[in-house]
Every structure is written in C-alpha cells, then in structure tokens.
Design an enzyme around this catalytic site. Structure first.
Site, mmCIF file in Angstrom:
data_model
loop_
_atom_site.group_PDB
_atom_site.id
_atom_site.type_symbol
_atom_site.label_atom_id
_atom_site.label_comp_id
_atom_site.label_asym_id
_atom_site.label_seq_id
_atom_site.Cartn_x
_atom_site.Cartn_y
_atom_site.Cartn_z
ATOM 1 N N GLU A 88 -4.264 -7.822 -4.724
ATOM 2 C CA GLU A 88 -3.764 -9.166 -5.028
ATOM 3 C C GLU A 88 -2.422 -8.997 -5.714
ATOM 4 O O GLU A 88 -2.333 -8.249 -6.692
ATOM 5 C CB GLU A 88 -4.700 -9.827 -6.044
ATOM 6 N N ARG A 325 -15.970 2.697 -8.360
ATOM 7 C CA ARG A 325 -14.593 2.660 -8.816
ATOM 8 C C ARG A 325 -14.368 3.620 -9.981
ATOM 9 O O ARG A 325 -15.310 4.115 -10.590
ATOM 10 C CB ARG A 325 -14.184 1.242 -9.183
ATOM 11 N N LYS A 335 -5.560 -7.120 -16.522
ATOM 12 C CA LYS A 335 -4.221 -7.704 -16.371
ATOM 13 C C LYS A 335 -3.912 -8.692 -17.494
ATOM 14 O O LYS A 335 -2.832 -8.726 -18.049
ATOM 15 C CB LYS A 335 -4.132 -8.477 -15.055
#
Ligand code: ZN
Length: 642
Positions: A88, A325, A335
């Site tokens: 994204e 992950r 973020k």
C-alpha cells in the site's frame, strides 16, 4: 496491503465494522503462537547454527529450492512463475517488508519467472507520492527489478464491471445498514452471537444494480451504502468471518486519487481488489503473510464466483499461500507511530480533576530515514548493506511460522557480513593530542597498512606517522592501575603498526580538569601489554561521528502508552551520541572520491569501514567538503550489558 504491519487482513470498511478484524487478529495471533511452537520444535537452539557450519564462502541455505517454498512451488509447478509484491503506498517500507520483497521477487527469480510491483492504491485518503518513489527505490536497492509496475487503480474500470457481474449472479448486494447493525448481523461484538441477514440481502438484483450505480454517481455519503458480497453469512457451519458478507465497495467522498483524479466516489476494498488483480495479471503464486490465512477462503470464493478460478483446483487462476512474517521486537514499525516520531504530535490526557491536558510532543527523529528507525530507508542510511539484509532473511528461513527477532540478532548478522567485506580505518572519537618529544627526522615516515590485518579484504593504504598523534580519551588514565593496560603516566603502550611503543611522561589539563595534551617518549625495545589506535595529528581529517542506541529506554516500546503520549517520557536521551570533534586517518579522503554518498536505486555503494576497536561506520549523506559525517552501523560486538 498484502504485507500489513498494523492491521492484519482489514479492508478499510471492515476496519470500521470491527468484529471481523478482531476475530482475524485473534485467529492470526493463535496461528502465530502455534506456528512459533512448531518452529521451536523444529529448531530447539540457535536457528543460524546450521548455516555457520558451511564453508565461509557458502551462500546461506537456499530458501527457494528447499523446504516450505519448494513445496509451494510443487503445489503449482507453473511453467512461467508470476509473483507480485503489492504494498500500500501509504508509508515507508520496514524491515518486515524486506522479507516480503525477498520472498516474492526471489521466488520469481529462482524459477526464472517475473515479479510485478503492484501499488495497492485503493485508498486515496492516505496515499502520497513520496511513498511510491521510495518503495521502488528500496526494491532496486535490494537488488530486484520489477517486471512491470502496476497499480490496483489500473483496474478500477474492470473491477467495477466485475462487481456488476457479481451482482447479476446474485453474488453481491447493496446494503445501507450502519456499522453497528452490520456488527450485530455478524454475531455481535465477540462474533459469537447468532448471525442474520438484513433486509437488503434479499432485495432484487435489479435494485442492487441501480443502487450500486447510484453509489457510483454520488447519491450516497460515506457510510450510507456498501456493496457487500453475498457469501455464507447465515450458514451456521461457516465459522470463518471472511465469509460473512464482506464489503466489496465503499463510498469515499471528497477525494482526489493520484491516478484517477475525481472520477470515482466509490472504491473497492482489499478483499474485492486483491484476488481479482492477481487474476488479471496472471499471477501464479500469490505469497503473503499468515495474517491472510483466513482470507484465502474469500480470495478463492470471489475468483470462483467470477469464473477466474476453478473450484478446488490450482489449474486455473492464482494460488494464495501464506508465510510467517518477520517481526523485529523492541522496535516501532507501525506507520502511525513512526509518523508521531517523525512529525511530532499532540496528545490529550485527562488529569485527576477531569480536565483535559494538552501535550505537544516535538519530533523525536530527523525523518523517516533517521538511522534510529527500522524503516528500510533508515537501515540503508545507517549503512546496513542490502546484501546483509537479504542474508539475514535467508538465515532465518521461510516457512509458515512467525519469526520474532530481537535487534541484537539482526545486528549480529550484519556484523558477520561487514566483518568479511569492509576495510579497517583508524578513528578517534574523542581525541587527546600526544606529543612524542624525542620523535626524530628518521621516524617521520609513511607506514603501509593492509585494509584488513587478516587479509580477507584486499588492499592497503599509507598511514602517516608524525611527531604528534591523537589517541582516544578512553585510552588514557591519569591514575594507573595494575589491571589497566592502556596509556597512563609512566606506562608503555603500543600504537597500531608503529615500529616503537611510547611511554607517557606528563600531561596537561584545562581549567575544567580535562586532559588536553599528553607528552610521551619512544620506548623502543620495551614490550607493551596492548596496542591502541591513533591518528596522525598533522594529516588527521576532522569528522563528526554519530553513535546510535535504542530510541526508547524500554525494551518493549510498543507496550508504552501511545494514546495519551506517555511514550515520549520513555525516549532514550542517549539514542544518538554525537562526537563533534572526532578525527580519522587521511585515507578516508581517497575513499570519498571513489564512492557515492547517497545510495539509491540499485546503488549500494556507500563507504563503510570498521573503525578499529570502536564500531562499524559509514559516511553519511550529510557530509560536506569541510566536514565528513559518520553513522555508526553496528558496534564491533554485542553489548551484553544492554
Ligand atoms: Zn443491510
């Protein structure tokens, strides 16, 4: 979107509607815990050990030709492998994405296939140009080249068309329920209650088509209408929230999309977009993280509805598989939180009297690439080689287990790489001048010193030896001690590569009691207990050296109070220690001419060196003609005290 860091498997409207996200997070946590257990069972001790037994020049075990990724390929042995990396564009990539890039691009490269870079730009509210540029730059820096750069928005027309097709097939309906109502329909806050359909679910197909067009044409405000997929909401045997009538389209008003401008007022969700874009691009292997394990069912469901995949077969259409992950503990990767560190923020807190106290928190770092962060731009600026990061990912391996690593493990991997690849230099962080009083004309010489005393790194440089040299303040003591081997009054110490040791005879101090100068004599014939580093005073190059420590005092900064600003009290005042008056040997100037200062794109040509007995450093882009700026990459060894 496929490599999320904060909100697993949450299409924005889903996030608004709540329960599914929570259920998914719970499930993901459970899966991760299970996977972690499995990993422990497989690797009871230090996972990197097997790799170390191989010869020093061997590549780490190839994660693509063995183990989990090999099995993924065997499930669908495509002739032309097509994979994709779908970030994204709403933030900078971090260390976790490095694994996603290595897995997706590496998988394609290993099978001589292609990998797309697809910007998942379906949320115009959060996208900014700087993120697009930086993502591509980092991929190239890591040594990969996208086969094609695509955008989810390239497919907006096609996606819309397919949405109408889905409605026509009675596979979707326009719903006007509120978030709370949808929550209740999906089993209430804990997802455990009875599930039921709303009145919109059975509305005529023609009505849904008309309403969907009305959504597109701007009749509705955000939250007033959704296109929902008609999945298995009311089937009591369907336990996966991803099948409980997920939203496919939502209204986003007053937007400007960077590519489609004002054309759209409705935007497709992740769950609707991702699988279709995979299919449209002919992706064979869609590799994402285990947070999306539960989404595989809706991924396949939608493609099957649209005849883009054969049910229960990998013959036609993309195949989604999920790997664990990479989590780096003890650091901030979110973020939103990094943004607070970069831009500063204001926080509000109610005090005991019930009144709201406002608190302004200034920026805590210099930018997204501040070397104290773990974004990939920050790691690059800190001087960590791209190759070292890729080796690190390979060392950890790829399977469906979550990999939770602490920073020392990353640092040790980087150290191992640097040890074999960078030259040595002498750097004095906090210099004191030493005057060798009996230094004679014949002592004045240039010494030839290899770049690496062990000979791993080829080359040598000339080091000037003169009457005056700098040594580090930590290498001198006013009071001697039998357990202390470095310089002290009347004590002998060796200077690296210098043909004679020196003996300190006297020293002077300034008005604050700081030692300013040491006088010494040659101590030829004597055997020093140790050697210290030094830099010739006449040719020394002044530098500013930045040393980095953890940004927070706490080892678990994510557990701090991020709501009302309490995290700011935990910032480590010594996260960056600056040595303004450091000096380095003159050879650095030669290196400066041969290298760039600012790695970008496929360039990873930074000047990196091991400062003897100090740390690994690189030359920072802030350097000017007059002043070189250094960043500490990692210390020479792990500081166990931390
Ligand atoms: Zn409804």
């Amino acid at each position: 979107m496929a490599e999320p860091t904060e909100a697993p498997a949450s299409a924005p409207p889903d996030e608004e509607k709540g329960p599914s996200k929570r259920a998914l997070e719970k499930a993901a946590k459970k899966a991760a815990a299970k996977a972690k257990k499995a990993e422990h069972a497989l690797r009871p001790k230090e996972p990197s050990k097997p790799a170390e037994k191989k010869p020093a020049n061997a590549e780490p075990a190839n994660v693509f030709s063995e183990g989990w990724l090999k099995r993924v390929y065997e499930e669908k042995p495509a002739k032309e492998v097509r994979s994709r990396f779908p970030p994204e564009p709403n933030g900078y990539l971090h260390i976790g994405h490095c694994k996603a890039i290595a897995v997706n691009f590496g998988f394609a490269r290993h099978h001589e296939g292609v990998c797309f870079l697809r910007y998942d730009d379906t949320n115009p509210e959060k996208e900014e140009e700087q993120y697009f540029t930086s993502i591509l730059d980092i991929i190239k820096w890591l040594g990969f080249e996208p086969y094609k750069i695509t955008y989810s928005s390239d497919n907006f027309d096609k996606l819309y068309e397919l949405a109408e097709q889905l409605i026509e097939k009675d596979g979707a309906y326009v719903c006007h329920c509120s978030r709370e109502e949808v929550n209740m329909q999906r089993g209430g806050p804990d997802n455990r209650g009875a599930r039921y359909a709303c009145e919109h679910r059975t509305r005529p197909i023609a009505e849904s088509i008309a309403e969907f067009r009305a959504m597109r044409n701007g009749k509705y405000k955000a939250g007033e209408a959704y296109l929902r997929m008609k999945q298995s909401l009311t089937d009591p045997n369907e336990g996966n929230p991803q099948m409980w009538d997920l939203p496919a389209y939502r209204v986003i008003e007053k937007n400007h999309h960077h590519r489609t401008g004002e054309k759209w007022r409705i935007y497709p969700t992740y769950d609707f977009t991702h699988c279709i874009c995979d299919a449209l691009e002919g992706i064979t292997h869609s590799l994402c993280t285990t947070e999306f394990q539960q989404s595989r069912i809706s991924y396949d469901w939608l493609l099957e509805q649209l005849d883009m995949k054969v049910p229960k077969s990998e013959e036609k259409g993309p195949m989604q598989r999920e790997y664990g992950r990479l989590n780096l503990g003890g650091t901030i990767l979110s973020k939103r939180r990094i943004l607070m560190l970069v831009e500063g923020t204001t926080a509000e807190k109610k005090n005991a009297e019930g009144t709201v106290e406002k608190r302004t928190i200034p920026p805590s770092v210099r930018g997204w690439d501040d070397p104290r962060l773990y974004t990939l731009v920050a790691l690059r600026r800190r001087g960590i080689p791209a190759k070292a990061l890729l080796n690190f990912v390979e060392e950890l391996g790829v399977n469906d287990a979550l990999t939770e690593i602490q920073p020392p493990r990353l640092e040790s991997s980087i150290r191992k790489h640097l040890e074999r690849t960078v030259a040595r230099q002498m750097l004095v962080l906090d210099p004191i001048k030493v005057i060798i009083e009996d230094f004679a004309a014949e002592d004045d010489q240039e010494i030839t010193v290899p770049y690496d005393p062990k000979g791993t790194i080829p080359g040598e440089r000339k080091v000037k030896l003169g009457k005056e040299a700098y040594i580090d303040r930590t290498d001198f003591r006013e009071e001697d001690d039998p357990n202390y081997f470095r310089l002290a009054p009347n004590k002998v110490v060796g200077l690296y590569n210098v043909p004679f040791p020196i003996r300190a005879t006297s020293y002077s101090k300034d008005e604050n009691g700081r030692v300013t100068e040491i006088k010494a004599v040659k101590a030829s014939g004597e055997k020093p207990k140790t050697y210290i580093q030094w830099v010739d005073a006449a040719t020394a190059v002044p530098v500013k050296a930045r040393q980095y420590n953890f940004l927070f005092k706490s080892e678990s900064p994510n557990a701090l109070d991020w709501k009302t600003g309490g995290w700011a009290d935990d910032l480590n005042p010594e996260s960056e220690v600056i040595f303004e008056n450091a000096v380095i040997e003159a050879g650095i100037k030669g290196l400066l001419k041969e290298h760039t200062l600012n790695p970008s794109g496929s360039s990873d040509d930074l000047i990196r060196f091991q400062a003897l007995r100090t740390a690994y450093f690189c030359v920072d882009v802030d350097s000017t003609e007059d002043k070189i700026v250094l960043n500490q990459i990692v210390t020479l060894r792990e500081d166990k005290a931390k």
